[in-house]
Design a protein around this motif. Structure first.
Motif, PDB file in Angstrom:
ATOM      1  N   SER A  34       0.823  -1.206   0.000  1.00  0.00           N
ATOM      2  CA  SER A  34       0.000   0.000   0.000  1.00  0.00           C
ATOM      3  C   SER A  34       0.856   1.255   0.000  1.00  0.00           C
ATOM      4  CB  SER A  34      -0.926   0.018   1.225  1.00  0.00           C
ATOM      5  OG  SER A  34      -0.169   0.136   2.417  1.00  0.00           O
ATOM      6  N   VAL A  35       0.237   2.339  -0.439  1.00  0.00           N
ATOM      7  CA  VAL A  35       0.794   3.686  -0.318  1.00  0.00           C
ATOM      8  C   VAL A  35      -0.065   4.425   0.691  1.00  0.00           C
ATOM      9  CG1 VAL A  35       1.278   5.854  -1.500  1.00  0.00           C
ATOM     10  CG2 VAL A  35       1.687   3.687  -2.668  1.00  0.00           C
ATOM     11  N   ASN A  36       0.550   4.965   1.740  1.00  0.00           N
ATOM     12  CA  ASN A  36      -0.174   5.630   2.821  1.00  0.00           C
ATOM     13  C   ASN A  36       0.115   7.130   2.778  1.00  0.00           C
ATOM     14  OD1 ASN A  36      -0.770   2.978   3.680  1.00  0.00           O
ATOM     15  ND2 ASN A  36       1.052   2.923   4.958  1.00  0.00           N
ATOM     16  N   HIS A  37      -0.914   7.938   2.647  1.00  0.00           N
ATOM     17  CA  HIS A  37      -0.745   9.380   2.519  1.00  0.00           C
ATOM     18  C   HIS A  37      -1.592  10.112   3.553  1.00  0.00           C
ATOM     19  CE1 HIS A  37      -0.984  13.232  -0.150  1.00  0.00           C
ATOM     20  NE2 HIS A  37      -0.150  13.353   0.865  1.00  0.00           N
ATOM     21  N   PRO A  38      -0.993  10.604   4.652  1.00  0.00           N
ATOM     22  CA  PRO A  38      -1.761  11.390   5.618  1.00  0.00           C
ATOM     23  C   PRO A  38      -2.334  12.645   4.970  1.00  0.00           C
ATOM     24  CG  PRO A  38       0.335  10.683   6.544  1.00  0.00           C
ATOM     25  CD  PRO A  38       0.392  10.366   5.084  1.00  0.00           C
ATOM     26  N   VAL A  39      -3.538  12.999   5.363  1.00  0.00           N
ATOM     27  CA  VAL A  39      -4.224  14.165   4.814  1.00  0.00           C
ATOM     28  C   VAL A  39      -4.384  15.186   5.939  1.00  0.00           C
ATOM     29  CG1 VAL A  39      -6.299  15.017   3.681  1.00  0.00           C
ATOM     30  CG2 VAL A  39      -5.454  12.721   3.168  1.00  0.00           C
ATOM     31  N   GLY A 167     -13.322   1.232   3.179  1.00  0.00           N
ATOM     32  CA  GLY A 167     -12.659   1.047   1.886  1.00  0.00           C
ATOM     33  C   GLY A 167     -13.624   0.574   0.817  1.00  0.00           C
ATOM     34  N   PHE A 168     -13.316   0.920  -0.424  1.00  0.00           N
ATOM     35  CA  PHE A 168     -14.084   0.492  -1.593  1.00  0.00           C
ATOM     36  C   PHE A 168     -13.081  -0.066  -2.599  1.00  0.00           C
ATOM     37  CE2 PHE A 168     -16.070   4.111   0.396  1.00  0.00           C
ATOM     38  CZ  PHE A 168     -17.391   3.728   0.525  1.00  0.00           C
ATOM     39  N   GLY A 169     -13.423  -1.191  -3.229  1.00  0.00           N
ATOM     40  CA  GLY A 169     -12.458  -1.756  -4.152  1.00  0.00           C
ATOM     41  C   GLY A 169     -13.065  -2.745  -5.118  1.00  0.00           C
ATOM     42  N   THR A 170     -12.175  -3.417  -5.833  1.00  0.00           N
ATOM     43  CA  THR A 170     -12.591  -4.419  -6.803  1.00  0.00           C
ATOM     44  C   THR A 170     -11.580  -5.544  -6.826  1.00  0.00           C
ATOM     45  OG1 THR A 170     -13.194  -4.771  -9.133  1.00  0.00           O
ATOM     46  CG2 THR A 170     -11.358  -3.290  -8.700  1.00  0.00           C
ATOM     47  N   ARG A 171     -12.028  -6.717  -7.302  1.00  0.00           N
ATOM     48  CA  ARG A 171     -11.154  -7.871  -7.492  1.00  0.00           C
ATOM     49  C   ARG A 171     -11.296  -8.316  -8.940  1.00  0.00           C
ATOM     50  NH1 ARG A 171     -13.756 -10.151  -2.810  1.00  0.00           N
ATOM     51  NH2 ARG A 171     -14.297 -11.947  -4.099  1.00  0.00           N
ATOM     52  N   LEU A 172     -10.201  -8.230  -9.682  1.00  0.00           N
ATOM     53  CA  LEU A 172     -10.209  -8.581 -11.104  1.00  0.00           C
ATOM     54  C   LEU A 172      -9.656  -9.988 -11.279  1.00  0.00           C
ATOM     55  CD1 LEU A 172      -8.758  -5.201 -12.451  1.00  0.00           C
ATOM     56  CD2 LEU A 172     -11.164  -5.853 -12.217  1.00  0.00           C
ATOM     57  N   PRO A 173     -10.384 -10.885 -11.953  1.00  0.00           N
ATOM     58  CA  PRO A 173      -9.933 -12.279 -12.084  1.00  0.00           C
ATOM     59  C   PRO A 173      -8.671 -12.408 -12.937  1.00  0.00           C
ATOM     60  CG  PRO A 173     -11.886 -11.880 -13.430  1.00  0.00           C
ATOM     61  CD  PRO A 173     -11.697 -10.653 -12.593  1.00  0.00           C
ATOM     62  N   LEU A 174      -7.712 -13.181 -12.424  1.00  0.00           N
ATOM     63  CA  LEU A 174      -6.485 -13.502 -13.154  1.00  0.00           C
ATOM     64  C   LEU A 174      -6.461 -14.978 -13.553  1.00  0.00           C
ATOM     65  CD1 LEU A 174      -3.868 -11.570 -10.965  1.00  0.00           C
ATOM     66  CD2 LEU A 174      -4.950 -10.798 -13.092  1.00  0.00           C
ATOM     67  N   SER A 175      -7.063 -15.823 -12.722  1.00  0.00           N
ATOM     68  CA  SER A 175      -7.169 -17.256 -13.001  1.00  0.00           C
ATOM     69  C   SER A 175      -8.340 -17.784 -12.177  1.00  0.00           C
ATOM     70  CB  SER A 175      -5.857 -17.974 -12.632  1.00  0.00           C
ATOM     71  OG  SER A 175      -5.665 -17.968 -11.233  1.00  0.00           O
ATOM     72  N   ASN A 176      -8.465 -19.101 -12.105  1.00  0.00           N
ATOM     73  CA  ASN A 176      -9.573 -19.686 -11.347  1.00  0.00           C
ATOM     74  C   ASN A 176      -9.508 -19.339  -9.862  1.00  0.00           C
ATOM     75  OD1 ASN A 176     -10.664 -20.893 -13.617  1.00  0.00           O
ATOM     76  ND2 ASN A 176      -9.539 -22.824 -13.323  1.00  0.00           N
ATOM     77  N   LEU A 181      -6.347  -7.496  -6.527  1.00  0.00           N
ATOM     78  CA  LEU A 181      -7.072  -6.649  -5.580  1.00  0.00           C
ATOM     79  C   LEU A 181      -6.632  -5.198  -5.741  1.00  0.00           C
ATOM     80  CD1 LEU A 181      -8.823  -6.231  -2.960  1.00  0.00           C
ATOM     81  CD2 LEU A 181      -6.674  -6.535  -1.691  1.00  0.00           C
ATOM     82  N   LEU A 182      -7.601  -4.292  -5.898  1.00  0.00           N
ATOM     83  CA  LEU A 182      -7.349  -2.850  -5.954  1.00  0.00           C
ATOM     84  C   LEU A 182      -8.331  -2.196  -4.993  1.00  0.00           C
ATOM     85  CD1 LEU A 182      -7.082  -2.407  -9.835  1.00  0.00           C
ATOM     86  CD2 LEU A 182      -5.185  -2.577  -8.211  1.00  0.00           C
ATOM     87  N   LYS A 183      -7.794  -1.474  -3.989  1.00  0.00           N
ATOM     88  CA  LYS A 183      -8.701  -0.941  -2.965  1.00  0.00           C
ATOM     89  C   LYS A 183      -8.200   0.387  -2.403  1.00  0.00           C
ATOM     90  CE  LYS A 183      -8.565  -2.038   1.259  1.00  0.00           C
ATOM     91  NZ  LYS A 183      -8.533  -2.669   2.592  1.00  0.00           N
ATOM     92  N   ARG A 207      -5.290   5.711   1.747  1.00  0.00           N
ATOM     93  CA  ARG A 207      -4.409   4.587   1.446  1.00  0.00           C
ATOM     94  C   ARG A 207      -4.898   3.887   0.190  1.00  0.00           C
ATOM     95  NH1 ARG A 207      -2.780  -0.530   5.252  1.00  0.00           N
ATOM     96  NH2 ARG A 207      -4.997  -0.971   5.205  1.00  0.00           N
ATOM     97  N   PHE A 208      -3.957   3.485  -0.639  1.00  0.00           N
ATOM     98  CA  PHE A 208      -4.303   2.696  -1.823  1.00  0.00           C
ATOM     99  C   PHE A 208      -3.577   1.359  -1.731  1.00  0.00           C
ATOM    100  CE2 PHE A 208      -3.624   1.187  -6.161  1.00  0.00           C
ATOM    101  CZ  PHE A 208      -4.936   1.154  -6.615  1.00  0.00           C
ATOM    102  N   CYS A 209      -4.359   0.283  -1.720  1.00  0.00           N
ATOM    103  CA  CYS A 209      -3.811  -1.075  -1.610  1.00  0.00           C
ATOM    104  C   CYS A 209      -3.902  -1.786  -2.960  1.00  0.00           C
ATOM    105  CB  CYS A 209      -4.583  -1.888  -0.575  1.00  0.00           C
ATOM    106  SG  CYS A 209      -4.542  -1.210   1.091  1.00  0.00           S
ATOM    107  N   ALA A 210      -2.864  -2.495  -3.299  1.00  0.00           N
ATOM    108  CA  ALA A 210      -2.851  -3.345  -4.495  1.00  0.00           C
ATOM    109  C   ALA A 210      -2.204  -4.670  -4.112  1.00  0.00           C
ATOM    110  CB  ALA A 210      -2.084  -2.682  -5.636  1.00  0.00           C
TER     111      ALA A 210
END
Length: 220
Positions: A34-39, A167-176, A181-183, A207-210
């Motif tokens: 993740s990248v953590n950026h205090p605001v 958090g809000f995100g998505t999971r994109l299929p790579l295989s079975n 994960l992008l969140k 924060r942006f998690c991958a």
């Protein structure tokens, strides 16, 4: 004969239901960076990027509602322009650096089929690994008119923290079994060990998690 077939059918249905329950009980796993950026909401304050890594387990991963916990290591680096140190002294160009081990307790709501979206909320329990503060230091004596300019370096411990997050995100299929994960996530940190004038006493951070989401293995 019919009774035997009926009993056999009921046993078969029961065993199949138990197998499905065991399958649903198998957790999924996530590995992320993740990248953590205090605001900051304080005028004249800049913030610097931090980062983190984490390993989490997802209970009831295949359900619409699941639960996530695990262990994460996060690093933060923030900056403050000026801080009154008291006794006719102050600090400028203040850099705070600290690391925290966090245990998440998050509820996740899953949406979609092939393309999965998620919403999760809960809190992080944080244990500090310690930190340091570096600054330019100025002090004056009103009686002798003497002043001191120098560089100040202090080690400190932010203490235990409970950080609400959503958090809000998505999971994109790579295989079975693998998904990307992008969140993005927003969290609120509050530390009681800082003075009232310190930016680090309480702040929001984005924060942006991958990472990779490993789905439970399907039994044949």
């Amino acid at each position: 004969m019919k009774s035997l077939l009926l009993v056999s059918l009921l046993v078969f249905i029961s065993l199949k239901a138990q197998a499905q329950d065991r399958q649903r009980a198998i957790p999924g796993w996530e590995f992320h960076a993740s990248v953590n950026h205090p605001v900051s909401g304080k005028e004249g304050v800049r913030t610097f990027y931090g980062g983190g890594i984490g390993v989490n387990v997802i209970f009831k991963d295949t359900n619409r509602v699941s639960f996530k916990t695990g262990i994460e290591l996060n690093y933060f680096h923030t900056w403050d322009a000026w801080l009154n140190s008291g006794n006719f002294s102050n600090q400028t160009n203040i850099h705070y650096q600290y690391s925290v081990i966090s245990i998440p307790a998050l509820v996740r709501f899953n949406f979609g089929n092939e393309l999965n979206f998620l919403v999760e909320f809960g809190a992080y329990l944080g244990f500090s690994l310690g930190g340091e503060m570096r600054s330019d230091y100025f002090s004056s004596d009103p009686f002798s008119n003497e002043s001191v300019n120098g560089f100040k370096h202090e080690n400190y411990t932010p203490g235990l923290s409970i950080t609400p997050a959503i958090g809000f995100g998505t999971r994109l299929p790579l295989s079975n079994r693998l998904e990307l994960l992008l969140k993005p996530e927003v969290a609120f940190v509050k530390n009681e060990n800082y003075g009232e004038d310190s930016f680090n006493k309480h702040y929001f951070y984005a924060r942006f998690c991958a990472g990779i989401h490993l789905k439970p293995k399907t039994k044949k």
